[in-house]
Design an enzyme around this catalytic site. Structure first.
Site, PDB file in Angstrom:
ATOM      1  CD  GLU A  42     -12.867  20.849 -24.890  1.00  0.00           C
ATOM      2  OE1 GLU A  42     -12.042  21.577 -24.222  1.00  0.00           O
ATOM      3  OE2 GLU A  42     -13.364  21.058 -25.966  1.00  0.00           O
ATOM      4  CG  ASP A  71      -9.335  15.763 -12.764  1.00  0.00           C
ATOM      5  OD1 ASP A  71      -8.428  15.508 -13.636  1.00  0.00           O
ATOM      6  OD2 ASP A  71      -9.921  16.985 -12.532  1.00  0.00           O
ATOM      7  N   GLY A 153       5.095  13.341 -13.569  1.00  0.00           N
ATOM      8  CA  GLY A 153       4.563  14.629 -13.076  1.00  0.00           C
ATOM      9  C   GLY A 153       5.537  15.059 -11.948  1.00  0.00           C
ATOM     10  CG  ASP A 155       5.347  10.764  -8.824  1.00  0.00           C
ATOM     11  OD1 ASP A 155       4.381  11.372  -8.312  1.00  0.00           O
ATOM     12  OD2 ASP A 155       5.167   9.938  -9.482  1.00  0.00           O
ATOM     13  CE  LYS A 175       2.816   7.776  -8.071  1.00  0.00           C
ATOM     14  NZ  LYS A 175       2.896   8.398  -9.396  1.00  0.00           N
ATOM     15  CG  HIS A 180      -3.100  10.564  -5.590  1.00  0.00           C
ATOM     16  ND1 HIS A 180      -1.779  10.088  -5.826  1.00  0.00           N
ATOM     17  CD2 HIS A 180      -3.369  11.294  -6.573  1.00  0.00           C
ATOM     18  CE1 HIS A 180      -1.192  10.587  -6.827  1.00  0.00           C
ATOM     19  NE2 HIS A 180      -2.166  11.381  -7.557  1.00  0.00           N
ATOM     20  NE  ARG A 181      -3.221   7.212 -10.805  1.00  0.00           N
ATOM     21  CZ  ARG A 181      -2.805   8.347 -10.680  1.00  0.00           C
ATOM     22  NH1 ARG A 181      -3.552   9.366 -10.793  1.00  0.00           N
ATOM     23  NH2 ARG A 181      -1.582   8.549 -10.692  1.00  0.00           N
TER      24      ARG A 181
END
Ligand code: ITT
Length: 201
Positions: A42, A71, A153, A155, A175, A180-181
């Site tokens: 979790e 995350d 999300g 975007d 993108k 960020h990813r």
């Protein structure tokens, strides 16, 4: 002989992004579904790093494999960094209602104060070593109405000053270069290259 690396996500889009950035590395990317591992870890942390650690170390313990977990979320300056780690469940709603909720929170915030950033923290865990972390960010401004149909999300509300477009209006491959990813994954690639060079896997 390739090393197995568990990518601890059930999001196929994320897996594709990581696979593209890790091209040429001697790692065979495995998923939770490949290994039949249920969603047991979790995300109870209060920071991106805590959640990335919980997932990377939790799934390393369950799989015995070196594990990468990320995350990510949106931080809005005028909202003191909210929704942050709670991005997926912000306002207790999802989808278009979440964009409406964010817009309502930002109703009285003038354009010059609408700065925001996406953050991605990746944790890399392997047996017998401390977990390592890398981070990537993407800066933008929260729009006053959603625009575009790409991405996911937040975007459509994330306006890129350099592009004069929202993140939902740029092509997906673009993108995936500026996100960020992607920035965090490029840093993770450096860590994976070092693990390989150390021969410590
Ligand atoms: P996992 O299974 O990997 O946990 P997830 O979809 O929950 O997948 P994250 O925890 O990384 O993904 O992201 C949390 C939320 O942050 C996500 O639901 C979005 O609301 C937001 N977010 C993250 N990256 C985004 C992006 O590139 N564009 C738009 N919203 C993003």
């Amino acid at each position: 002989m390739p090393f197995d690396l568990l990518i601890a996500t059930r999001n196929p889009g994320k897996l594709r992004e990581f696979a593209a950035i890790f091209t040429g590395l001697p790692y065979r990317l495995r998923t939770l579904d490949d290994l039949g591992i249920p969603d047991e870890v979790e995300e109870t942390g209060t920071t991106f790093e805590e959640n990335a650690r919980l997932k990377a170390e939790g799934y390393l313990a369950l799989s015995g494999l070196p594990t990468l977990a990320d995350d990510s979320g949106l931080e809005v300056a005028a909202l003191n960094g909210a929704p942050g780690v709670y991005s997926a469940r912000y306002g207790g709603v999802s989808g278009a209602a979440q964009l409406e909720y964010l817009l309502a929170q930002m109703r009285d915030v003038p354009w010059h104060a609408r700065l925001a950033r996406f953050v991605c923290v990746i944790g890399l865990a392997r047996p017998g070593h401390s977990t390592e972390f890398v981070q990537g960010t993407l800066s933008g401004v929260i729009e006053t109405a959603p625009r575009g149909s790409g991405g996911f999300g937040y975007d459509p509300l994330f306006f890129l000053l350099d592009e004069n477009k929202t993140l939902a209006e740029v092509p997906p491959d673009h993108k995936n270069r500026i996100s960020h990813r992607a920035a965090a994954a490029r840093e993770a690639r450096v860590v994976l290259e070092r693990w390989q060079a150390e021969g410590l896997l």
